[in-house]
Write a protein that holds these residues in place. Structure first.
Motif, PDB file in Angstrom:
ATOM      1  N   ALA A  97       0.834  -1.201   0.000  1.00 32.75           N
ATOM      2  CA  ALA A  97       0.000   0.000   0.000  1.00 32.75           C
ATOM      3  C   ALA A  97       0.870   1.252   0.000  1.00 32.75           C
ATOM      4  O   ALA A  97       0.581   2.227  -0.704  1.00 32.75           O
ATOM      5  CB  ALA A  97      -0.929  -0.014   1.213  1.00 32.75           C
ATOM      6  N   LYS A  98       1.955   1.243   0.781  1.00 37.21           N
ATOM      7  CA  LYS A  98       2.852   2.399   0.829  1.00 37.21           C
ATOM      8  C   LYS A  98       3.536   2.645  -0.505  1.00 37.21           C
ATOM      9  O   LYS A  98       3.776   3.783  -0.897  1.00 37.21           O
ATOM     10  CB  LYS A  98       3.930   2.189   1.899  1.00 37.21           C
ATOM     11  CG  LYS A  98       3.492   2.413   3.320  1.00 37.21           C
ATOM     12  CD  LYS A  98       4.694   2.277   4.252  1.00 37.21           C
ATOM     13  CE  LYS A  98       4.237   2.361   5.712  1.00 37.21           C
ATOM     14  NZ  LYS A  98       5.369   2.198   6.637  1.00 37.21           N
ATOM     15  N   LEU A  99       3.893   1.561  -1.197  1.00 36.60           N
ATOM     16  CA  LEU A  99       4.691   1.689  -2.407  1.00 36.60           C
ATOM     17  C   LEU A  99       3.861   1.582  -3.680  1.00 36.60           C
ATOM     18  O   LEU A  99       4.413   1.364  -4.758  1.00 36.60           O
ATOM     19  CB  LEU A  99       5.816   0.652  -2.425  1.00 36.60           C
ATOM     20  CG  LEU A  99       7.010   1.062  -1.559  1.00 36.60           C
ATOM     21  CD1 LEU A  99       6.990   0.391  -0.205  1.00 36.60           C
ATOM     22  CD2 LEU A  99       8.319   0.813  -2.250  1.00 36.60           C
ATOM     23  N   ALA A 100       2.544   1.719  -3.544  1.00 33.59           N
ATOM     24  CA  ALA A 100       1.679   1.628  -4.719  1.00 33.59           C
ATOM     25  C   ALA A 100       2.137   2.624  -5.780  1.00 33.59           C
ATOM     26  O   ALA A 100       2.372   3.802  -5.485  1.00 33.59           O
ATOM     27  CB  ALA A 100       0.234   1.904  -4.319  1.00 33.59           C
ATOM     28  N   GLY A 101       2.295   2.151  -7.003  1.00 34.34           N
ATOM     29  CA  GLY A 101       2.720   3.005  -8.093  1.00 34.34           C
ATOM     30  C   GLY A 101       4.220   3.137  -8.235  1.00 34.34           C
ATOM     31  O   GLY A 101       4.706   3.750  -9.188  1.00 34.34           O
ATOM     32  N   ARG A 102       4.984   2.561  -7.299  1.00 34.57           N
ATOM     33  CA  ARG A 102       6.438   2.610  -7.367  1.00 34.57           C
ATOM     34  C   ARG A 102       6.976   1.370  -8.069  1.00 34.57           C
ATOM     35  O   ARG A 102       6.357   0.315  -8.057  1.00 34.57           O
ATOM     36  CB  ARG A 102       7.040   2.669  -5.959  1.00 34.57           C
ATOM     37  CG  ARG A 102       6.605   3.873  -5.153  1.00 34.57           C
ATOM     38  CD  ARG A 102       7.437   5.083  -5.484  1.00 34.57           C
ATOM     39  NE  ARG A 102       6.982   6.272  -4.766  1.00 34.57           N
ATOM     40  CZ  ARG A 102       7.537   7.463  -4.893  1.00 34.57           C
ATOM     41  NH1 ARG A 102       8.570   7.619  -5.715  1.00 34.57           N
ATOM     42  NH2 ARG A 102       7.080   8.493  -4.219  1.00 34.57           N
ATOM     43  N   ALA A 103       8.156   1.503  -8.640  1.00 38.43           N
ATOM     44  CA  ALA A 103       8.823   0.378  -9.291  1.00 38.43           C
ATOM     45  C   ALA A 103       9.530  -0.451  -8.222  1.00 38.43           C
ATOM     46  O   ALA A 103      10.739  -0.342  -8.020  1.00 38.43           O
ATOM     47  CB  ALA A 103       9.813   0.876 -10.339  1.00 38.43           C
ATOM     48  N   ALA A 104       8.766  -1.251  -7.487  1.00 43.53           N
ATOM     49  CA  ALA A 104       9.319  -2.056  -6.409  1.00 43.53           C
ATOM     50  C   ALA A 104       8.643  -3.419  -6.400  1.00 43.53           C
ATOM     51  O   ALA A 104       7.460  -3.543  -6.743  1.00 43.53           O
ATOM     52  CB  ALA A 104       9.122  -1.362  -5.065  1.00 43.53           C
ATOM     53  N   ARG A 105       9.404  -4.435  -6.015  1.00 44.13           N
ATOM     54  CA  ARG A 105       8.872  -5.781  -5.824  1.00 44.13           C
ATOM     55  C   ARG A 105       8.797  -6.048  -4.337  1.00 44.13           C
ATOM     56  O   ARG A 105       9.744  -5.792  -3.597  1.00 44.13           O
ATOM     57  CB  ARG A 105       9.769  -6.836  -6.480  1.00 44.13           C
ATOM     58  CG  ARG A 105       9.912  -6.705  -7.966  1.00 44.13           C
ATOM     59  CD  ARG A 105      10.837  -7.805  -8.482  1.00 44.13           C
ATOM     60  NE  ARG A 105      10.218  -9.109  -8.374  1.00 44.13           N
ATOM     61  CZ  ARG A 105      10.909 -10.246  -8.215  1.00 44.13           C
ATOM     62  NH1 ARG A 105      12.213 -10.222  -8.075  1.00 44.13           N
ATOM     63  NH2 ARG A 105      10.277 -11.408  -8.163  1.00 44.13           N
ATOM     64  N   LEU A 106       7.687  -6.581  -3.870  1.00 48.84           N
ATOM     65  CA  LEU A 106       7.501  -6.878  -2.460  1.00 48.84           C
ATOM     66  C   LEU A 106       7.035  -8.321  -2.342  1.00 48.84           C
ATOM     67  O   LEU A 106       5.995  -8.697  -2.885  1.00 48.84           O
ATOM     68  CB  LEU A 106       6.495  -5.911  -1.845  1.00 48.84           C
ATOM     69  CG  LEU A 106       6.994  -4.456  -1.825  1.00 48.84           C
ATOM     70  CD1 LEU A 106       5.846  -3.474  -1.713  1.00 48.84           C
ATOM     71  CD2 LEU A 106       7.985  -4.246  -0.685  1.00 48.84           C
TER      72      LEU A 106
END
Length: 219
Positions: A97-106
């Protein structure tokens, strides 16, 4: 920001805490100033530290035991390609939720054996995780193996408590890292109350270890 002057410490989790512990902790995890980074001054302090610890320019960062993704987000905001891993699905849900829209894999997975396959990273970032693992030396060897030649281990650790201390001292971590590192840099963090949102008296530090340059292309 007004720094709270208190002898109280956040009670550290018991070593080897299972997934159920972290699932229950996820709901209130960000209430701690250095977890949620909700205070702008605390957030700015961690952002500045990360900027000095992580490689310059866009880099591949593996954030192990990322919790709700506060440091993961800071690294992404600094232009890095970030992969965050935590054993708790509830923590990862909040991180997404915090990184929504970011280029990150969780990803959900164990910090000691990250589920990243053959991928290699420019830096492995770990905060307050290593001390609780059953075999810290084995975890460090595994993490060093996930780095590109000359990559960095960024290890934020400490030692808490008086009657029954828990954690890992800087001296012990330096000893464990020595066989893996070409250069090390130790930064004492206990004095920086803004990082924690309060004054602390226990041992807190960051160890940045650069691994040797080896042959072969970076992936």
């Amino acid at each position: 920001m007004e720094i709270e002057k208190s002898a109280d410490r956040t009670e550290p989790p018991p070593p080897g805490s299972g997934a159920a512990y972290w699932e229950a902790a996820a709901e209130r995890f960000d209430d701690e100033p250095d977890h949620g980074l909700r205070d702008p001054a605390v957030r700015a302090a961690w952002a500045a530290r990360l900027r000095s610890w992580l490689p310059s320019g866009p880099a591949g960062i593996l954030d192990l035991g990322c919790g709700t993704g506060s440091l993961t987000l800071l690294a992404a905001e600094q232009g890095h390609r970030v992969t965050g891993i935590d054993r708790s699905p509830a923590m990862i849900a909040r991180a997404r939720a915090k990184l929504a829209g970011r280029a990150a894999r969780l990803l959900v997975g164990e910090a000691a054996e990250p589920p990243v396959g053959e991928r290699r990273f420019d830096a492995v970032l770990v905060r307050h995780v290593l001390w609780a693992l059953p075999d810290p030396a084995a975890a460090l060897r595994r993490w060093a193996g996930l780095l590109v030649p000359g990559g960095r281990l960024v290890l934020v650790e400490g030692r808490w408590g008086e009657a029954e201390p828990m954690g890992i001292s800087a001296a012990e971590l330096l000893r464990l890292v020595a066989p893996l590192a070409e250069r090390t840099q130790l930064e004492r963090l206990s004095h920086d109350a803004v990082l924690w949102g309060k004054e602390v008296t226990d041992e807190r530090y960051a160890l940045i270890a650069e691994t040797p340059l080896r042959g072969g292309p970076a992936r």
